[in-house]
Every structure is written in C-alpha cells, then in structure tokens.
Design an enzyme around this catalytic site. Structure first.
Site, PDB file in Angstrom:
ATOM      1  N   ARG A 245      18.812 -26.045 -41.551  1.00 38.55           N
ATOM      2  CA  ARG A 245      19.169 -25.512 -40.232  1.00 38.55           C
ATOM      3  C   ARG A 245      19.572 -24.047 -40.284  1.00 38.55           C
ATOM      4  O   ARG A 245      19.504 -23.349 -39.268  1.00 38.55           O
ATOM      5  CB  ARG A 245      20.257 -26.386 -39.596  1.00 38.55           C
ATOM      6  CG  ARG A 245      19.689 -27.691 -39.069  1.00 38.55           C
ATOM      7  CD  ARG A 245      20.779 -28.621 -38.624  1.00 38.55           C
ATOM      8  NE  ARG A 245      21.231 -29.505 -39.676  1.00 38.55           N
ATOM      9  CZ  ARG A 245      22.436 -30.056 -39.724  1.00 38.55           C
ATOM     10  NH1 ARG A 245      23.325 -29.790 -38.791  1.00 38.55           N
ATOM     11  NH2 ARG A 245      22.761 -30.869 -40.705  1.00 38.55           N
TER      12      ARG A 245
ATOM     13  N   GLU B 194      30.599 -32.497 -45.892  1.00 39.36           N
ATOM     14  CA  GLU B 194      31.368 -33.435 -45.055  1.00 39.36           C
ATOM     15  C   GLU B 194      30.868 -34.851 -45.347  1.00 39.36           C
ATOM     16  O   GLU B 194      31.633 -35.791 -45.394  1.00 39.36           O
ATOM     17  CB  GLU B 194      31.198 -33.099 -43.560  1.00 39.36           C
ATOM     18  CG  GLU B 194      32.119 -33.937 -42.685  1.00 39.36           C
ATOM     19  CD  GLU B 194      31.922 -33.726 -41.190  1.00 39.36           C
ATOM     20  OE1 GLU B 194      30.908 -33.133 -40.799  1.00 39.36           O
ATOM     21  OE2 GLU B 194      32.792 -34.189 -40.423  1.00 39.36           O
TER      22      GLU B 194
HETATM   23  O1  PRP Z   1      30.394 -26.791 -44.337  1.00 34.23           O
HETATM   24  P1  PRP Z   1      29.687 -27.926 -45.020  1.00 34.23           P
HETATM   25  O2  PRP Z   1      30.584 -29.131 -45.244  1.00 34.23           O
HETATM   26  O3  PRP Z   1      28.993 -27.538 -46.267  1.00 34.23           O
HETATM   27  O4  PRP Z   1      28.596 -28.508 -44.007  1.00 34.23           O
HETATM   28  C1  PRP Z   1      27.762 -27.706 -43.230  1.00 34.23           C
HETATM   29  C2  PRP Z   1      26.335 -27.797 -43.660  1.00 34.23           C
HETATM   30  O5  PRP Z   1      25.857 -29.133 -43.472  1.00 34.23           O
HETATM   31  C3  PRP Z   1      24.641 -29.081 -42.735  1.00 34.23           C
HETATM   32  O6  PRP Z   1      23.535 -28.988 -43.559  1.00 34.23           O
HETATM   33  P2  PRP Z   1      22.927 -30.200 -44.406  1.00 34.23           P
HETATM   34  O7  PRP Z   1      23.362 -30.058 -45.836  1.00 34.23           O
HETATM   35  O8  PRP Z   1      23.235 -31.488 -43.711  1.00 34.23           O
HETATM   36  O9  PRP Z   1      21.372 -29.883 -44.446  1.00 34.23           O
HETATM   37  P3  PRP Z   1      20.212 -29.700 -43.359  1.00 34.23           P
HETATM   38  O10 PRP Z   1      20.432 -28.345 -42.712  1.00 34.23           O
HETATM   39  O11 PRP Z   1      19.015 -29.701 -44.227  1.00 34.23           O
HETATM   40  O12 PRP Z   1      20.277 -30.826 -42.361  1.00 34.23           O
HETATM   41  C4  PRP Z   1      24.762 -27.830 -41.903  1.00 34.23           C
HETATM   42  O13 PRP Z   1      23.498 -27.344 -41.483  1.00 34.23           O
HETATM   43  C5  PRP Z   1      25.470 -26.875 -42.819  1.00 34.23           C
HETATM   44  O14 PRP Z   1      24.574 -26.174 -43.668  1.00 34.23           O
HETATM   45  N1  ADE Z   2      29.516 -32.993 -37.971  1.00 38.34           N
HETATM   46  C1  ADE Z   2      28.388 -32.347 -38.291  1.00 38.34           C
HETATM   47  N2  ADE Z   2      27.431 -32.147 -37.369  1.00 38.34           N
HETATM   48  C2  ADE Z   2      26.290 -31.508 -37.675  1.00 38.34           C
HETATM   49  N3  ADE Z   2      26.028 -31.040 -38.904  1.00 38.34           N
HETATM   50  C3  ADE Z   2      26.957 -31.207 -39.854  1.00 38.34           C
HETATM   51  N4  ADE Z   2      26.985 -30.822 -41.158  1.00 38.34           N
HETATM   52  C4  ADE Z   2      28.152 -31.245 -41.674  1.00 38.34           C
HETATM   53  N5  ADE Z   2      28.885 -31.876 -40.764  1.00 38.34           N
HETATM   54  C5  ADE Z   2      28.170 -31.870 -39.600  1.00 38.34           C
END
Ligand code: PRP
Ligand code: ADE
Length: 170
Positions: free
Chosen positions: A58, A95
C-alpha cells in the site's frame, strides 16, 4: 477536505479484534485521491526531497504518485524475494504478524534526502525497519508521511526523532 469520511473501517479483518482501515474507498474517488497526495506533497515543501521510499504494497499507491508530484525518484521497499538485484534486509513485527523487508543496495546514494510514504502507521514496525534500511545505505530521512495514523498504537513514539505527518488520525 474531510479525508476520514472516505475510509472504510472493516471489523475483524484480517484477524479477530483488528479494525481494518481500508483506503480503497478513498483511492477510487479521483479528486479525493489527488487531494490527499497533493496534501502530502505540501508537507514536503522546503525539504528538497531526492527520493520517496514506499513499502510494499500500500506504500506504493501513496509513495509513487507523491514522487511523481514532487518530480523526484521512487524507491520500493519490498517483502523478501521480490527485488531482482542485490539487496539488504531487516525484519520486524506488525500489528498482526511478522515480516521482513528488503531494499536494493544501490537504490539510495549516501547523503540523499529521503521521504517515506505509506498508507498507515500502526505499531511503526514497518517504518522503523524501512528507516533502518535507508540509513544503512546512507540516506537522510527528512520526513515520514502517512494517510492514516492509529494514534492508540503509539507508533509515533518509535519515530520520535523524525518529522512525522499524517492526514487522518484514529
Ligand atoms: O505500523 P505497522 O504495525 O508496521 O503497520 C503498518 C503497515 O501494515 C500495513 O502493511 P502490510 O504489512 O499489511 O502489507 P500490505 O501493504 O502489503 O497489505 C500497512 O500498509 C503498513 O505498511
Ligand atoms: N488496523 C489496520 N488497518 C489497515 N492496515 C493496517 N496495517 C496494520 N494495522 C492496520
């Protein structure tokens, strides 16, 4: 613009107890998506940014249009095994779940000014790890930008030494 009204909150995704903040409902509205990127670009004023770094996946939909708007380079940080040339790697906790991130070792030159862009700050694990990778290559992190910040997870504490900016807070 009230960006928050364009975020869809999905209960119990991808796990029980997680309130998922879905940016896809904002992205599909062209004028809102553009206003969000323009607002992040405004926060970069005076920073003389050389590179925007976006973490997979993302972070790409925030970081790439931001780089285009600023007229600077975009560098992807990816999950392991996706980048084709020589990389450096660091691991982190989310998370939900655990993962590792990689960057091409020639992606950033020492002294380059770097802004990191992602959709959301939760625990800060992704961004702390991304900062580690950038600083290992000698990049200078001059800003960290998010569409959304989950303030209740205190991710900002991990980023205390950096200039952090978010458009929407929960
Ligand atoms: O602050 P944090 O606890 O590290 O969480 C935030 C991250 O989690 C999500 O990505 P995710 O790893 O789910 O990957 P994606 O973008 O591929 O869905 C979001 O896009 C952030 O990059
Ligand atoms: N609560 C949340 N919603 C969307 N993306 C996330 N990545 C980590 N925590 C999330």
């Amino acid at each position: 613009m009230n960006f928050k009204e364009y975020i869809r909150v999905v209960e119990n995704f991808p796990e029980q107890g997680i309130r998922f903040k879905d940016i896809s409902t904002l992205l599909k509205e062209g004028t809102v998506y553009k206003a969000a990127i323009d607002s992040l670009a405004e926060a970069c004023k005076g920073k003389q940014v050389d590179i925007v770094v976006g973490p997979e996946a993302r972070g790409f939909v925030v970081g790439a249009p931001l780089a285009y708007t600023l007229g600077c380079g975009f560098v992807p940080v990816r999950k392991p095994g996706k980048l084709p040339a020589a990389t450096i790697q660091a691991s982190y906790t989310l998370e939900y779940g655990k993962d590792a991130l990689e960057i091409h070792e020639d992606a950033i030159q020492p002294g380059q000014k770097v802004v990191i862009a992602d959709d959301l700050l939760a625990t800060g694990g992704t961004i702390s790890t991304t900062i580690q990778l950038i600083e290992k290559l000698g990049g200078q992190v001059v800003g960290v930008l998010f569409m959304i910040e989950l303030s209740y997870l205190n991710g900002r504490e991990k980023l205390a030494n950096y200039d952090v900016h978010s458009l929407i807070q929960y």
